[in-house]
Design a protein around this motif. Structure first.
Motif, PDB file in Angstrom:
ATOM      1  N   ASP A  41       0.861  -1.187   0.000  1.00 37.80           N
ATOM      2  CA  ASP A  41       0.000   0.000   0.000  1.00 37.80           C
ATOM      3  C   ASP A  41       0.902   1.244   0.000  1.00 37.80           C
ATOM      4  O   ASP A  41       0.750   2.153  -0.837  1.00 37.80           O
ATOM      5  CB  ASP A  41      -0.899  -0.048   1.251  1.00 37.80           C
ATOM      6  N   SER A  43      -5.237  10.144  -4.939  1.00 33.30           N
ATOM      7  CA  SER A  43      -6.440   9.544  -5.514  1.00 33.30           C
ATOM      8  C   SER A  43      -6.098   8.103  -5.872  1.00 33.30           C
ATOM      9  O   SER A  43      -5.914   7.772  -7.023  1.00 33.30           O
ATOM     10  CB  SER A  43      -6.864  10.309  -6.761  1.00 33.30           C
ATOM     11  N   VAL A  44      -5.955   7.285  -4.827  1.00 31.46           N
ATOM     12  CA  VAL A  44      -5.546   5.898  -5.055  1.00 31.46           C
ATOM     13  C   VAL A  44      -6.714   4.942  -4.829  1.00 31.46           C
ATOM     14  O   VAL A  44      -7.643   5.244  -4.084  1.00 31.46           O
ATOM     15  CB  VAL A  44      -4.390   5.495  -4.107  1.00 31.46           C
ATOM     16  N   VAL A  45      -6.658   3.789  -5.512  1.00 35.74           N
ATOM     17  CA  VAL A  45      -7.585   2.692  -5.230  1.00 35.74           C
ATOM     18  C   VAL A  45      -7.377   2.324  -3.765  1.00 35.74           C
ATOM     19  O   VAL A  45      -6.249   2.046  -3.353  1.00 35.74           O
ATOM     20  CB  VAL A  45      -7.254   1.477  -6.130  1.00 35.74           C
ATOM     21  N   PRO A  46      -8.424   2.365  -2.914  1.00 38.77           N
ATOM     22  CA  PRO A  46      -8.206   2.078  -1.488  1.00 38.77           C
ATOM     23  C   PRO A  46      -7.807   0.619  -1.251  1.00 38.77           C
ATOM     24  O   PRO A  46      -8.305  -0.282  -1.924  1.00 38.77           O
ATOM     25  CB  PRO A  46      -9.568   2.376  -0.854  1.00 38.77           C
ATOM     26  N   VAL A  47      -6.885   0.419  -0.326  1.00 44.84           N
ATOM     27  CA  VAL A  47      -6.517  -0.940   0.083  1.00 44.84           C
ATOM     28  C   VAL A  47      -7.153  -1.167   1.450  1.00 44.84           C
ATOM     29  O   VAL A  47      -6.868  -0.440   2.403  1.00 44.84           O
ATOM     30  CB  VAL A  47      -4.984  -1.113   0.166  1.00 44.84           C
ATOM     31  N   GLU A  48      -8.047  -2.174   1.527  1.00 45.37           N
ATOM     32  CA  GLU A  48      -8.731  -2.425   2.799  1.00 45.37           C
ATOM     33  C   GLU A  48      -7.888  -3.308   3.706  1.00 45.37           C
ATOM     34  O   GLU A  48      -7.132  -4.149   3.238  1.00 45.37           O
ATOM     35  CB  GLU A  48     -10.090  -3.105   2.537  1.00 45.37           C
ATOM     36  N   SER A  49      -8.015  -3.068   5.005  1.00 44.64           N
ATOM     37  CA  SER A  49      -7.192  -3.811   5.950  1.00 44.64           C
ATOM     38  C   SER A  49      -8.002  -4.188   7.185  1.00 44.64           C
ATOM     39  O   SER A  49      -8.879  -3.450   7.623  1.00 44.64           O
ATOM     40  CB  SER A  49      -6.004  -2.945   6.359  1.00 44.64           C
ATOM     41  N   GLN A  80      -2.128   1.379  -9.750  1.00 45.02           N
ATOM     42  CA  GLN A  80      -3.541   1.306  -9.352  1.00 45.02           C
ATOM     43  C   GLN A  80      -4.049  -0.142  -9.474  1.00 45.02           C
ATOM     44  O   GLN A  80      -4.749  -0.632  -8.585  1.00 45.02           O
ATOM     45  CB  GLN A  80      -4.415   2.248 -10.198  1.00 45.02           C
ATOM     46  N   ARG A 121      -2.753  -2.172  -6.646  1.00 43.67           N
ATOM     47  CA  ARG A 121      -3.492  -1.957  -5.398  1.00 43.67           C
ATOM     48  C   ARG A 121      -4.749  -2.828  -5.348  1.00 43.67           C
ATOM     49  O   ARG A 121      -5.125  -3.318  -4.278  1.00 43.67           O
ATOM     50  CB  ARG A 121      -3.843  -0.470  -5.231  1.00 43.67           C
ATOM     51  N   LEU A 126      -3.823  -6.171  -4.027  1.00 39.53           N
ATOM     52  CA  LEU A 126      -3.619  -6.240  -2.566  1.00 39.53           C
ATOM     53  C   LEU A 126      -4.919  -6.557  -1.844  1.00 39.53           C
ATOM     54  O   LEU A 126      -4.919  -7.231  -0.805  1.00 39.53           O
ATOM     55  CB  LEU A 126      -3.050  -4.922  -2.040  1.00 39.53           C
ATOM     56  N   ASN A 127      -6.031  -6.073  -2.393  1.00 37.00           N
ATOM     57  CA  ASN A 127      -7.324  -6.326  -1.753  1.00 37.00           C
ATOM     58  C   ASN A 127      -7.751  -7.792  -1.815  1.00 37.00           C
ATOM     59  O   ASN A 127      -8.714  -8.182  -1.164  1.00 37.00           O
ATOM     60  CB  ASN A 127      -8.401  -5.421  -2.360  1.00 37.00           C
ATOM     61  N   ASP A 139      -6.649 -10.517   5.179  1.00 35.11           N
ATOM     62  CA  ASP A 139      -5.774 -10.345   6.346  1.00 35.11           C
ATOM     63  C   ASP A 139      -6.558 -10.362   7.664  1.00 35.11           C
ATOM     64  O   ASP A 139      -6.117  -9.776   8.664  1.00 35.11           O
ATOM     65  CB  ASP A 139      -4.919  -9.070   6.223  1.00 35.11           C
TER      66      ASP A 139
END
Lengths: 280, 280
Positions: A159, A223-229, B177, B180, B183-184, B188
């Motif tokens: 991320d 303005s990024v694609v969100p990475v969920e955690s 992008q 990313r 990564l989702n 996790d």
């Protein structure tokens, strides 16, 4: 001076150890590119002044400002990669800490095998078998912690890495597009010998371009694609927080994992230490 | 082995000479960053496989593909900077070629001064004064050529430099992008000891993300602020094309610049040679 043994990595963390080392070279390369570009930018401004050509002098000076900022962005990128690298270290440190737990289990199992073969009635076998149960419980905990840390920190690390890539890219696009506008202020109509160039009239425009670049840069937002955690669900012991999954955690304790308490602490301490290293 | 004199630069081209050298270091730094990042990408894929974790293995493998392409873009950027650097060399070569023309004029003027002081009736003075007129004409041509080349190539060089910056940035944004999104696909959620992870079900999605990144990259088109150029109006003699400004050129010839023909050719040949060097 420290012992050479410190330089050897447990098998489990060898690959990541190498990656972290290689990323250090990457960061060094970007730092060097940034430094050189900032220096080139100021040399370009000097060169433009030395041409004695008012038009070239003004444009190369302003262009130098934007190129220097582009170089600055390389350096910021390198710093952000350092943060990413710090998160990779947290995974590596957990890998290193898990290795001896696994080794211990294997060692006890081997010892039992050997004794059973050489001296099957030895009472030490019973003691060792009790030790093995505890070692296996420790190992289960260590494996869960490793899995939890690795998945979570992998997301966190990349991320950071990818957000830094996008930030550098977007900011450099802003700067480069404004720099291209500056180039259009150079009148490159060829002249004949003895001619004099038209007087340069764009020094106000070039100043405005710089100001616009600066204000666009200041207005920049990610303005990024969100990475969920799910990082918030993990406790400092690298396992689900009790409130989140009380029944699961109880089950794990019932299965014997409670005995693994000290090992669990050791590993989560390592991870804490890793985050300290990362921020230093 | 070559003479040491070859390494010395005329005063006029010293600054640009240093800039061109520094840009070589910049290019080297980006090449090294690109190479290391491609290597890290493949090591990351290996590490993921070695974790024995199906989810991490798939994501790190696909992420490795995108990171490797991001590294590839650094290398393409370095190659594009090499083109920009080649254009700077064309300015520098013209600067180098103009220096002796100026030196010659100064030398003759100095000689006349000396003779007039030491031996005012010497008939050589007349010959030298005729020579000076020719040298001054040569100098006028050289100055026009230098101005024409410098302004035009300055625009061309930084057009290339900034377009390359924007291309790298836009392509890396596309790649980052999509990375990313990968990564989702890592779950996790922390687990407790002894738990087994949910089966990994996203290998089709991760494949699709790679395909989309690839097709977005292929569909990329440059979107830069255009840099306008009058390069088409300049002839191979580094002056306005005759058809473009016939009357101006005639006037210049009439003013005595015609005598400068050989010097003019020498400089434009240097510029041609420079473009050969740049493309090799």
């Amino acid at each position: 001076m420290t012992t050479l043994r410190g330089l050897q990595q447990p098998e489990l963390s060898k690959k990541l150890y190498k990656i972290i080392k290689a990323e250090n070279n990457v960061i060094g390369a970007y730092e060097s590119a940034g430094r050189e570009r900032i220096s080139v930018a100021s040399q370009l401004s000097d060169w433009g002044e030395a041409t004695g050509d008012e038009n070239l002098s003004d444009v190369s000076d302003k262009l130098g400002v934007l190129l220097s900022e582009i170089g600055e962005q390389e350096d910021i990128f390198a710093q952000n990669l350092e943060d990413y690298r710090g998160v990779l270290k947290q995974i590596r440190n957990t890998e290193s800490a898990v290795q001896p737990v696994r080794d211990q289990r294997t060692k006890i199992a081997d010892e039992i095998q050997k004794l059973k073969y050489k001296d099957p009635t030895n009472t030490k076998i019973v003691t060792l078998e009790q030790e093995l149960v505890r070692a296996e419980a420790q190992s289960l905990v260590a494996d869960a912690q490793l899995s939890n840390v690795t998945r979570q920190k992998m997301k966190e690390a990349f991320d950071l890495n990818l957000a830094a890539t996008i930030e550098r890219a977007e900011k450099q696009i802003i700067l480069a597009q404004h720099a291209r506008r500056l180039l259009n202020l150079i009148d490159d109509t060829p002249m004949v010998p003895g001619d004099t160039r038209k007087a340069y009239e764009h020094s106000t425009t070039s100043r405005e371009i710089l100001n616009e670049a600066e204000s666009d840069l200041r207005a920049w937002e990610p303005s990024v694609v969100p990475v969920e955690s799910n990082a918030a669900d993990m406790g400092s012991n690298l396992m689900p927080k009790p409130e989140a999954t009380a029944s699961d955690a109880d089950a794990a304790v019932a299965s014997g994992a409670a005995q693994a308490h000290s090992s669990q602490e050791a590993i989560s301490n390592d991870a804490d230490e890793a985050s300290t290293i990362a921020t230093s």
